[in-house]
Design a protein around this motif. Structure first.
Motif, PDB file in Angstrom:
ATOM      1  N   PRO A 222     -11.516  -0.240 -10.192  1.00 54.21           N
ATOM      2  CA  PRO A 222     -10.113  -0.489  -9.856  1.00 54.21           C
ATOM      3  C   PRO A 222     -10.014  -1.015  -8.429  1.00 54.21           C
ATOM      4  N   VAL A 223      -9.205  -2.041  -8.233  1.00 50.83           N
ATOM      5  CA  VAL A 223      -9.003  -2.653  -6.924  1.00 50.83           C
ATOM      6  C   VAL A 223      -7.509  -2.653  -6.634  1.00 50.83           C
ATOM      7  N   ILE A 224      -7.146  -2.315  -5.424  1.00 49.22           N
ATOM      8  CA  ILE A 224      -5.742  -2.232  -5.038  1.00 49.22           C
ATOM      9  C   ILE A 224      -5.038  -3.570  -5.311  1.00 49.22           C
ATOM     10  N   GLY A 225      -3.808  -3.488  -5.802  1.00 48.90           N
ATOM     11  CA  GLY A 225      -3.031  -4.680  -6.098  1.00 48.90           C
ATOM     12  C   GLY A 225      -2.411  -5.288  -4.841  1.00 48.90           C
ATOM     13  N   LEU A 226      -1.841  -6.450  -4.992  1.00 50.44           N
ATOM     14  CA  LEU A 226      -1.313  -7.216  -3.863  1.00 50.44           C
ATOM     15  C   LEU A 226      -0.154  -6.517  -3.147  1.00 50.44           C
ATOM     16  N   LEU A 227       0.789  -5.947  -3.880  1.00 51.77           N
ATOM     17  CA  LEU A 227       1.925  -5.286  -3.243  1.00 51.77           C
ATOM     18  C   LEU A 227       1.456  -4.114  -2.374  1.00 51.77           C
ATOM     19  N   ALA A 228       0.595  -3.257  -2.915  1.00 48.09           N
ATOM     20  CA  ALA A 228       0.098  -2.111  -2.154  1.00 48.09           C
ATOM     21  C   ALA A 228      -0.758  -2.578  -0.978  1.00 48.09           C
ATOM     22  N   LEU A 229      -1.539  -3.624  -1.162  1.00 43.84           N
ATOM     23  CA  LEU A 229      -2.348  -4.156  -0.064  1.00 43.84           C
ATOM     24  C   LEU A 229      -1.458  -4.666   1.060  1.00 43.84           C
ATOM     25  N   ARG A 230      -0.385  -5.380   0.707  1.00 42.78           N
ATOM     26  CA  ARG A 230       0.552  -5.866   1.733  1.00 42.78           C
ATOM     27  C   ARG A 230       1.187  -4.695   2.480  1.00 42.78           C
ATOM     28  N   GLN A 231       1.603  -3.664   1.751  1.00 38.60           N
ATOM     29  CA  GLN A 231       2.225  -2.507   2.407  1.00 38.60           C
ATOM     30  C   GLN A 231       1.231  -1.822   3.337  1.00 38.60           C
ATOM     31  N   ASN A 232      -0.018  -1.699   2.902  1.00 37.32           N
ATOM     32  CA  ASN A 232      -1.032  -1.077   3.746  1.00 37.32           C
ATOM     33  C   ASN A 232      -1.286  -1.898   5.002  1.00 37.32           C
ATOM     34  N   LYS A 233      -1.453  -3.184   4.864  1.00 38.68           N
ATOM     35  CA  LYS A 233      -1.708  -4.043   6.029  1.00 38.68           C
ATOM     36  C   LYS A 233      -0.528  -4.009   6.995  1.00 38.68           C
ATOM     37  N   HIS A 234       0.693  -3.921   6.450  1.00 41.04           N
ATOM     38  CA  HIS A 234       1.898  -3.868   7.271  1.00 41.04           C
ATOM     39  C   HIS A 234       1.974  -2.541   8.030  1.00 41.04           C
TER      40      HIS A 234
END
Length: 109
Positions: free
Chosen positions: A64-76
């Motif tokens: 499993p790899v983190i999806g784009l929305l969660a990745l954006r929230q994490n980077k933010h």
């Protein structure tokens, strides 16, 4: 943990108790080629990360790899310079909330 063995991780790193402990970090390799396994992420709940998960098959393992929305929230949320740069280069995610801008806000002095 089978993927870690296949990857060649040292046996000492393959510890289920550590890998599932809150806020644990396991690092394999050295920069610039390093993999960091994190048990938690800034700005992202497990539920959000799990909802948008992408599943990849690598060496007969489903990862499993983190999806784009969660990745954006994490980077933010992290505020590190590298993450701010990563954030600027990520595309908008479907269902992206309005409070999560396409580019990070600059801090006022």
């Amino acid at each position: 943990m089978g993927a870690m063995r296949t990857f060649g991780a040292p046996v000492a790193l393959i510890d289920a108790q550590h890998l599932t402990a809150a806020d644990s970090v396991t690092q394999m390799g050295t920069l610039p080629i390093r993999i960091d396994l994190l048990s938690s992420l800034s700005g992202v709940t497990f539920e959000l990360a799990a909802t948008g998960t992408i599943r990849l098959e690598i060496a007969d393992e489903i990862l499993p790899v983190i999806g784009l929305l969660a990745l954006r929230q994490n980077k933010h949320a992290t505020k590190r310079p590298k993450d701010r740069d990563d954030f600027r280069h990520l595309p908008a995610a479907p269902g992206c909330p309005p409070w999560l801008p396409l580019t990070p806000r600059r801090r006022r002095k």
